[in-house]
Design a protein around this motif. Structure first.
Motif, PDB file in Angstrom:
ATOM      1  N   TRP A 191       0.861  -1.212   0.000  1.00  0.00           N
ATOM      2  CA  TRP A 191       0.000   0.000   0.000  1.00  0.00           C
ATOM      3  C   TRP A 191       0.883   1.245   0.000  1.00  0.00           C
ATOM      4  CZ3 TRP A 191      -3.253  -3.084  -1.430  1.00  0.00           C
ATOM      5  CH2 TRP A 191      -3.899  -4.059  -0.659  1.00  0.00           C
ATOM      6  N   LEU A 192       1.911   1.258   0.834  1.00  0.00           N
ATOM      7  CA  LEU A 192       2.812   2.412   0.928  1.00  0.00           C
ATOM      8  C   LEU A 192       3.499   2.682  -0.411  1.00  0.00           C
ATOM      9  CD1 LEU A 192       4.305   4.557   2.708  1.00  0.00           C
ATOM     10  CD2 LEU A 192       6.011   2.774   3.177  1.00  0.00           C
ATOM     11  N   TYR A 193       4.075   1.650  -0.992  1.00  0.00           N
ATOM     12  CA  TYR A 193       4.786   1.806  -2.268  1.00  0.00           C
ATOM     13  C   TYR A 193       3.839   2.281  -3.370  1.00  0.00           C
ATOM     14  CZ  TYR A 193       8.762  -0.901  -0.331  1.00  0.00           C
ATOM     15  OH  TYR A 193       9.822  -1.354   0.407  1.00  0.00           O
ATOM     16  N   TYR A 194       2.663   1.669  -3.428  1.00  0.00           N
ATOM     17  CA  TYR A 194       1.707   2.020  -4.482  1.00  0.00           C
ATOM     18  C   TYR A 194       1.296   3.487  -4.367  1.00  0.00           C
ATOM     19  CZ  TYR A 194      -1.680   0.806  -8.114  1.00  0.00           C
ATOM     20  OH  TYR A 194      -2.349   0.711  -9.314  1.00  0.00           O
ATOM     21  N   TRP A 195       1.027   3.918  -3.140  1.00  0.00           N
ATOM     22  CA  TRP A 195       0.591   5.301  -2.892  1.00  0.00           C
ATOM     23  C   TRP A 195       1.702   6.297  -3.223  1.00  0.00           C
ATOM     24  CZ3 TRP A 195       2.005   8.748   1.267  1.00  0.00           C
ATOM     25  CH2 TRP A 195       1.190   9.877   1.385  1.00  0.00           C
ATOM     26  N   LEU A 196       2.904   6.024  -2.755  1.00  0.00           N
ATOM     27  CA  LEU A 196       4.029   6.914  -3.064  1.00  0.00           C
ATOM     28  C   LEU A 196       4.238   7.006  -4.576  1.00  0.00           C
ATOM     29  CD1 LEU A 196       6.621   5.803  -0.331  1.00  0.00           C
ATOM     30  CD2 LEU A 196       5.433   8.008  -0.422  1.00  0.00           C
ATOM     31  N   ALA A 197       4.236   5.845  -5.240  1.00  0.00           N
ATOM     32  CA  ALA A 197       4.486   5.813  -6.676  1.00  0.00           C
ATOM     33  C   ALA A 197       3.392   6.525  -7.464  1.00  0.00           C
ATOM     34  CB  ALA A 197       4.625   4.374  -7.159  1.00  0.00           C
ATOM     35  N   SER A 198       2.164   6.522  -6.945  1.00  0.00           N
ATOM     36  CA  SER A 198       1.057   7.204  -7.635  1.00  0.00           C
ATOM     37  C   SER A 198       1.299   8.707  -7.732  1.00  0.00           C
ATOM     38  CB  SER A 198      -0.279   6.933  -6.921  1.00  0.00           C
ATOM     39  OG  SER A 198      -0.366   7.652  -5.697  1.00  0.00           O
ATOM     40  N   ALA A 199       2.170   9.236  -6.863  1.00  0.00           N
ATOM     41  CA  ALA A 199       2.526  10.656  -6.886  1.00  0.00           C
ATOM     42  C   ALA A 199       3.909  10.887  -7.494  1.00  0.00           C
ATOM     43  CB  ALA A 199       2.474  11.226  -5.473  1.00  0.00           C
ATOM     44  N   GLY A 200       4.470   9.820  -8.095  1.00  0.00           N
ATOM     45  CA  GLY A 200       5.775   9.953  -8.734  1.00  0.00           C
ATOM     46  C   GLY A 200       6.955   9.800  -7.804  1.00  0.00           C
TER      47      GLY A 200
END
Length: 431
Positions: A191-200
């Motif tokens: 969840w953390l990685y996906y969320w961070l990556a969604s903002a670049g």
């Protein structure tokens, strides 16, 4: 570079539509009576008899189920506390564990028969990327939703209150940013990685990622060891209560209806003890149904699991978000219909093959898996949809016709399990 450290068989008692009319929550809980009274009521209603007998009798009469102090251990705990396990000829011993690594080790060596466990931990073990390779089984999903990503009050004071503003701050105020998850292949890391990556934000290059056991998250943020963390409740709400963090996003906003903890065991145990597995699943299914049935039951559950033997926190750290009453620590409050669910008429618990496959795609995305596995074959090996369907049928719980389901995540990308290799390779931000 990120651092990875290692209808129904039993109907619950009916409840008033709005028990808060009786006065304060404390008065209500007093009037509602203790859990022992609830268990007694089950017996009075004629639901105290053992179902399993003869060839259906559990092979093992007493089982240890490991759990981590989190709100989503509730259905395992309540199955024991309410005596629902005894209906099916098995005794559940909930065993409190200190870390997910500890749960992993005890599952592998047989000290635990089952565990309330991270979905991705089970998959990582099966493929040998989160510990010694061991064939594993996911028997059922225990809950959906109900985790959160917390950012420190210090970051919030600088304007970082969501993914976009965090990315802006990290770009302008250059330093090492540290984020914590609970286990490298687990749900919170993903969840953390996906969320961070969604903002670049590349979690592997733009930040330092550490592993911290859930009950230690708030204390570590308090002393400045991290800028943010992803963990299950009640620790997100606890950070707000202690005025050290804010909720930047809930995991149900990352993926509405996402799978979270599962009932895990080794493939060997499930193979040798299918009746035991079914009995335990039936008790936990019934406990989940009881929790979700009413406000009264949710509050009784919160009062129970807040105790020292389980989560060891104040009741008010648990009972707000379990009812969908959210605040972000910055003055915003809302009622979230997608709060943590344990049953939802059976929609929660089916171990969809596509759910397990999603974690594999993210393990590949972030370099935990070096090559593409046979996604569907692995999910079929691990997710025991056969055992689950048998247990659900005994309780007249609906089972979906399809082993796959479709969801749209926070970045607008749809996951349906149809082409996992293409999906895993499609992300711009990846290892």
């Amino acid at each position: 570079m990120a651092q990875h450290t290692p209808d129904t068989a039993c109907t619950p008692p009916s409840t008033p539509a709005d028990p808060m009319e009786a006065g304060s929550r404390r008065q209500f809980l007093r009037q509602a009576g203790g859990i022992a009274a609830g268990a007694a009521l089950y017996t009075q209603l004629g639901h105290g008899g053992v179902w399993a007998a003869g060839s259906d009798a559990p092979e093992k009469k007493e089982v240890k189920i490991g759990f981590i102090p989190l709100t989503d251990c509730a259905s395992v705990v309540m199955a024991s506390v309410l005596g629902l396990d005894q209906k099916y000829g098995v005794k559940i011993i909930p065993t409190k564990e200190a870390s997910w690594a500890g749960v992993r080790d005890k599952l592998v060596n047989g000290e635990l028969d089952f565990a309330h466990v991270l979905y991705g931990l089970v998959y990582g073990l099966h493929l040998g990327v989160s510990g010694p390779k061991k064939e594993m089984a996911v028997l059922m999903t225990l809950n959906q939703n109900g985790q959160a990503i917390t950012l420190s009050k210090k970051l919030a004071d600088k304007g970082a209150v969501d993914a976009a503003s965090l990315a802006k701050l990290m770009a302008s105020d250059k330093r090492e940013y540290t984020f914590a998850q609970t286990f490298p292949t687990g749900t919170h890391a993903m969840w953390l990685y996906y969320w961070l990556a969604s903002a670049g934000i590349d979690p592997l290059k733009d930040a330092k990622v550490i592993t911290v056991p859930p009950p230690q998250m708030v204390a570590n943020m308090r002393i400045g060891n991290m800028d943010g963390f992803c963990v299950g409740e009640p620790w997100g709400h606890r950070a707000i209560m202690d005025n050290i963090g804010i909720t930047a996003v809930t995991t149900q906003d990352i993926w509405q209806g996402h799978p979270e903890k599962v009932l895990g065991t080794t493939a060997e145990f499930a193979q040798k003890n299918p009746n035991t597995a079914r009995a335990v699943m039936m008790a936990i299914l019934e406990a989940g149904r009881w929790i979700d049935a009413s406000l009264q039951n949710k509050l009784k559950m919160a009062e129970t699991i807040a105790g020292k033997a389980y989560v060891n926190t104040s009741v008010d750290a648990i009972n707000q978000r379990i009812l969908g009453r959210y605040q972000n620590g910055l003055g915003k409050t809302w009622d979230d219909p997608n709060h943590m669910k344990f049953f939802a008429d059976g929609a929660v618990n089916y171990p969809y093959l596509s759910d397990g496959m999603w974690f594999l795609t993210q393990h590949k995305r972030w370099g935990l898996l070096k090559s593409h596995p046979d996604y569907l074959a692995v999910a079929k090996q691990i997710n025991r949809t056969d055992l689950y369907s048998q247990a659900a049928a005994q309780l007249k719980v609906n089972v979906p016709k399809d082993t796959m389901r479709s969801s749209k995540l926070i970045d607008g990308v749809v996951w349906d399990g149809k082409d996992p290799t293409k999906y895993a390779d499609s992300f711009k931000v990846k290892a």
